[in-house]
Design an enzyme around this catalytic site. Structure first.
Site, mmCIF file in Angstrom:
data_model
loop_
_atom_site.group_PDB
_atom_site.id
_atom_site.type_symbol
_atom_site.label_atom_id
_atom_site.label_comp_id
_atom_site.label_asym_id
_atom_site.label_seq_id
_atom_site.Cartn_x
_atom_site.Cartn_y
_atom_site.Cartn_z
ATOM 1 N N CYS A 2 14.359 11.468 -1.539
ATOM 2 C CA CYS A 2 15.392 11.354 -0.508
ATOM 3 C C CYS A 2 15.978 12.730 -0.228
ATOM 4 O O CYS A 2 15.718 13.691 -0.935
ATOM 5 C CB CYS A 2 16.497 10.407 -0.972
ATOM 6 S SG CYS A 2 15.897 8.798 -1.537
ATOM 7 N N ARG A 27 12.110 14.092 4.175
ATOM 8 C CA ARG A 27 12.112 13.612 2.798
ATOM 9 C C ARG A 27 12.194 12.092 2.702
ATOM 10 O O ARG A 27 11.934 11.530 1.623
ATOM 11 C CB ARG A 27 13.304 14.206 2.041
ATOM 12 C CG ARG A 27 13.130 15.665 1.674
ATOM 13 C CD ARG A 27 14.389 16.203 1.023
ATOM 14 N NE ARG A 27 14.135 17.468 0.358
ATOM 15 C CZ ARG A 27 13.818 17.602 -0.916
ATOM 16 N NH1 ARG A 27 13.731 16.524 -1.675
ATOM 17 N NH2 ARG A 27 13.601 18.781 -1.446
ATOM 18 N N TRP A 74 14.317 7.468 1.105
ATOM 19 C CA TRP A 74 12.982 6.905 0.898
ATOM 20 C C TRP A 74 13.133 5.871 -0.200
ATOM 21 O O TRP A 74 13.473 6.193 -1.330
ATOM 22 C CB TRP A 74 11.990 7.988 0.487
ATOM 23 C CG TRP A 74 10.582 7.499 0.414
ATOM 24 C CD1 TRP A 74 9.693 7.366 1.449
ATOM 25 C CD2 TRP A 74 9.878 7.084 -0.765
ATOM 26 N NE1 TRP A 74 8.483 6.896 0.988
ATOM 27 C CE2 TRP A 74 8.569 6.714 -0.362
ATOM 28 C CE3 TRP A 74 10.212 6.995 -2.117
ATOM 29 C CZ2 TRP A 74 7.606 6.254 -1.260
ATOM 30 C CZ3 TRP A 74 9.271 6.536 -3.013
ATOM 31 C CH2 TRP A 74 7.981 6.171 -2.589
ATOM 32 N N ASN A 98 19.240 11.410 -5.040
ATOM 33 C CA ASN A 98 17.792 11.532 -4.871
ATOM 34 C C ASN A 98 17.175 11.457 -6.254
ATOM 35 O O ASN A 98 17.500 12.256 -7.132
ATOM 36 C CB ASN A 98 17.438 12.871 -4.208
ATOM 37 C CG ASN A 98 15.940 13.148 -4.241
ATOM 38 O OD1 ASN A 98 15.121 12.234 -4.174
ATOM 39 N ND2 ASN A 98 15.573 14.415 -4.360
ATOM 40 N N GLY A 99 16.261 10.491 -6.462
ATOM 41 C CA GLY A 99 15.617 10.364 -7.758
ATOM 42 C C GLY A 99 15.546 8.922 -8.197
ATOM 43 O O GLY A 99 15.713 7.993 -7.396
ATOM 44 N N GLU A 479 -9.876 15.906 2.597
ATOM 45 C CA GLU A 479 -8.636 16.213 3.303
ATOM 46 C C GLU A 479 -8.642 15.576 4.694
ATOM 47 O O GLU A 479 -7.624 15.031 5.137
ATOM 48 C CB GLU A 479 -8.463 17.725 3.391
ATOM 49 C CG GLU A 479 -7.451 18.220 4.417
ATOM 50 C CD GLU A 479 -6.018 17.839 4.130
ATOM 51 O OE1 GLU A 479 -5.161 18.071 4.999
ATOM 52 O OE2 GLU A 479 -5.742 17.301 3.034
ATOM 53 N N LYS A 483 -5.872 12.838 5.979
ATOM 54 C CA LYS A 483 -5.047 13.012 7.184
ATOM 55 C C LYS A 483 -5.149 11.794 8.090
ATOM 56 O O LYS A 483 -4.157 11.329 8.651
ATOM 57 C CB LYS A 483 -5.472 14.259 7.954
ATOM 58 C CG LYS A 483 -4.989 15.549 7.372
ATOM 59 C CD LYS A 483 -3.476 15.665 7.481
ATOM 60 C CE LYS A 483 -2.977 16.684 6.478
ATOM 61 N NZ LYS A 483 -3.027 16.234 5.085
ATOM 62 N N GLU A 486 -3.213 8.896 6.567
ATOM 63 C CA GLU A 486 -1.770 9.120 6.545
ATOM 64 C C GLU A 486 -1.101 8.796 7.873
ATOM 65 O O GLU A 486 -0.038 8.172 7.899
ATOM 66 C CB GLU A 486 -1.476 10.591 6.201
ATOM 67 C CG GLU A 486 -1.625 10.947 4.747
ATOM 68 C CD GLU A 486 -1.286 12.408 4.507
ATOM 69 O OE1 GLU A 486 -0.527 12.683 3.565
ATOM 70 O OE2 GLU A 486 -1.768 13.275 5.253
ATOM 71 N N HIS A 502 -26.255 6.332 -3.149
ATOM 72 C CA HIS A 502 -25.936 5.688 -4.414
ATOM 73 C C HIS A 502 -24.892 4.582 -4.254
ATOM 74 O O HIS A 502 -24.220 4.223 -5.223
ATOM 75 C CB HIS A 502 -25.457 6.726 -5.427
ATOM 76 C CG HIS A 502 -26.513 7.704 -5.814
ATOM 77 N ND1 HIS A 502 -27.535 7.413 -6.677
ATOM 78 C CD2 HIS A 502 -26.730 8.981 -5.398
ATOM 79 C CE1 HIS A 502 -28.328 8.458 -6.809
ATOM 80 N NE2 HIS A 502 -27.856 9.436 -6.037
ATOM 81 N N LYS A 602 7.827 13.719 2.716
ATOM 82 C CA LYS A 602 7.199 15.026 2.575
ATOM 83 C C LYS A 602 7.178 15.513 1.137
ATOM 84 O O LYS A 602 6.153 15.942 0.635
ATOM 85 C CB LYS A 602 7.961 16.032 3.451
ATOM 86 C CG LYS A 602 7.371 17.433 3.449
ATOM 87 C CD LYS A 602 6.049 17.472 4.184
ATOM 88 C CE LYS A 602 5.509 18.865 4.320
ATOM 89 N NZ LYS A 602 4.175 18.855 4.942
#
Length: 607
Positions: A2, A27, A74, A98-99, A479, A483, A486, A502, A602
């Site tokens: 957060c 955040r 968040w 935050n946490g 990557e 993306k 996301e 395989h 983020k």
């Protein structure tokens, strides 16, 4: 994860806090809220969803007062509702957090038994109720806050205000970042210096376990034992205008277009262009004596580290282990004397990477960190920091931070190769020349926008996508898939091309496009054979290559996008740019929230 901020001064607090939350919204954006002291009384406004929802409420029901705190969330404990939104509080105290408080259930049971009545599902409310309990016992705000903080287990950055104590802010941190900003007759708290950039460039950073008592005239700092300590005031390089969109549709689009600039800025720190040499900073260890590197990171930074593994092993002949940071400590790998810890993070605050750093330090490894935020916790705890010069990255999906991480790792590999005697002068000049040329070649990628948008039309209609590549391009395929997942919410997986037969080849049909990254080079022929296998089974091949590889791919691929031909060594840095552009164009076409995709934030500052 957060974002929190606070202010006490001579101006109205709400507009300052709201702007700070705007800069911290990367955040978390599940809900937001502000609390101020109005004639000594705590007043709050909160709203679920994006910060704009809170803005509308504040327009209708403004908060006045010159001392206040704010939060953008968040969600961890409790759904993202107005009731669970911060600030939490009572008539005596309001807090933002935050946490994660790991022992909140035990504390909550204890407080309920003492008569405290809880109103939310969050772990954070426990902090407010615990402080309130101590205030009821007659303790001062500082005493009550410090007593409560001493009971907390887990990760937290906190800011608190107290009824009847205008001009007082108390902050604390353990495992989550918190910065103090110095103004003229006013003081600020923020999760990072970006939130404080419009207000001040004079910043002090709390160390782990610190508490801070702020008044309009300054700040006092105390360590975990309650002893007064000094924390240096630093001048940050951030400027207030650094996070504007500059006319682009999204922050991500702007940050994509900054690739050439930031790659060049990063190279300026690490290369002597006249001598065609990499110039690394002084290090408290001899690269020639390092027996092994242990790389760890999370998300996109982990994929950057995987490319770095290819480079360090091939150029510097340095054996490398690599682990996702959230797994490293729990795998308990044997760490040999002479090893080097190599950490990669955009924020320098990623909880799992920071925990891995401390685990490696306890094992006696020197730490070299590749960071974008050079005043971060990881920076302060590392022996050497190589900065990426990406500047503020606001979009949740990392773009320019990734290419600058790769740029630093490329330079590091060259520098280590020279120090270890595995790279001759001629080849070093060739590699450095390729890096120097890279910003110009990156600029050419943006001439491909129309072709990428055409490819996005195909990708946007799919439910599943396969990405393929080989060698140092395989992490780039990973990557690219990340993306796409996301920001467009399309399921995508990346495989080393030789592994398709395989198992994954059974997924291929006309409904599953196959995106391949295959510039010309030593693995081109083998990858082309893998593509023939996919095409024979009905696969729709969408290829990214270079001008040399394009003619041979046109027979197998439905669409071929050709970038400039570059040295194989730097191809991963160039090839990732159109993959990020493709993900962006697909997300725009699907109408998703590009900069703030669902369920993500983020800076991941909780485990």
């Amino acid at each position: 994860m957060c974002g929190i901020c606070g202010v006490t001064g001579h101006r109205q607090a709400t507009p300052i806090i709201f702007e700070g939350l705007r800069r911290l919204e990367y955040r978390g954006y599940d809900s937001a809220g502000i609390a101020t002291l109005d004639e000594g009384q705590i007043r709050r406004q909160r709203a679920p969803g994006k910060l704009d929802n809170l803005g509308k409420i504040l327009e209708a029901r403004p908060l006045t007062g010159t001392t206040g705190i704010g939060h953008t969330r968040w969600a961890t404990h409790g759904a993202p509702t107005e009731n669970n939104a911060h600030p939490h509080g009572t008539g005596r105290v309001a807090i933002v957090h935050n946490g994660i408080i790991e022992n909140f259930e035990a504390l909550r049971s204890e407080l309920e038994a003492s008569g405290q009545v809880f109103e939310t599902e969050t772990d954070s409310e426990t902090i407010a109720r615990l402080v309130d309990f101590h205030l009821q016992q007659g303790l001062s705000p500082k005493e009550a806050a410090f007593q409560a903080i001493s009971r907390l287990e887990g990760a937290y950055a906190l800011a608190m205000i107290f009824a009847g104590h205008d001009g007082l802010l108390i902050g604390a941190r353990h495992g989550a970042p918190l910065a103090v900003g110095y103004g003229e007759g006013e003081m600020f708290l923020g999760s990072d210096s970006l939130a404080l950039a419009p207000l001040t460039r004079r910043i002090a950073y709390l160390e782990d376990g610190d508490r801070a008592v702020l008044t309009r005239d300054g700040a006092e700092f105390f360590n975990e034992a309650g002893e007064a300590v000094a924390r240096p005031v630093q001048t940050t390089a951030l400027v207030a205008g650094a996070i504007g969109k500059d006319g682009y549709r999204h922050y991500m689009e702007k940050e994509l277009h900054e690739h050439p600039l930031v790659i060049g800025q990063t190279l300026q720190r690490l290369i002597d262009p006249a001598r065609r040499r990499v110039v690394l900073p002084d290090m408290p260890f001899d690269p020639a004596e390092v027996s092994r590197a242990v790389i760890t990171a999370c998300g996109s930074a982990f994929y950057a580290g995987t490319v770095g593994r290819y480079w360090l092993e091939s150029v510097a002949r340095l054996p490398v282990d690599i682990d996702v940071a959230s797994e490293l400590r729990y795998r308990e790998p044997p760490l040999m004397p002479g090893s080097l810890g190599l950490l990669i993070s955009q924020s320098g605050e990623t909880a799992d990477t920071l925990a891995a750093l401390r685990s490696l330090k306890r094992a006696g490894l020197p730490i070299l960190s590749v960071l974008n935020v050079e005043h971060s916790t990881m920076a302060r705890e590392s022996a050497v920091v190589l900065g990426t010069a990406a500047g503020p990255e606001i979009s949740v999906a990392s773009t320019k931070a990734f290419t600058t991480q790769l740029t630093v790792l490329a330079c590091l590999s060259i520098g280590f190769g020279r120090a270890r005697g595995t790279l001759d002068e001629k080849r070093e000049e060739e590699l450095v020349s390729a890096l120097i040329d890279l910003p110009a070649r990156a600029t050419e990628a943006f001439l491909l926008g129309e072709e990428i948008r055409r490819m996005a039309e195909v990708v946007a209609e799919a439910r599943d996508i396969l990405y393929m590549a080989r060698g140092s391009l395989f992490p780039i395929a990973q990557e690219g898939a990340l993306k796409l997942k996301e920001i467009s919410y399309i399921h995508a997986e990346a495989y080393a091309a030789g592994e398709m037969k395989h198992g994954p080849i059974s997924l291929i049909d006309r409904t599953v496009p196959v995106i391949v990254t295959v510039p010309s080079g030593p693995l081109f022929e083998k990858t082309l054979s893998n593509l023939q296998e996919a095409k024979a089974r009905g696969g729709r091949i969408l290829a990214f290559t270079d001008t040399e590889g394009a003619p041979r791919l046109k027979a197998v691929a439905e669409q071929v996008i050709a970038l400039p031909r570059v040295d194989t060594f730097v191809a991963p840095i160039l090839q990732v740019i159109p993959l990020q552009m493709l993900a962006y164009e697909v997300a725009v076409r699907k109408g998703t929230d590009v900069d703030q995709p669902r369920n993500l934030a983020k800076s991941v500052t909780v485990e």
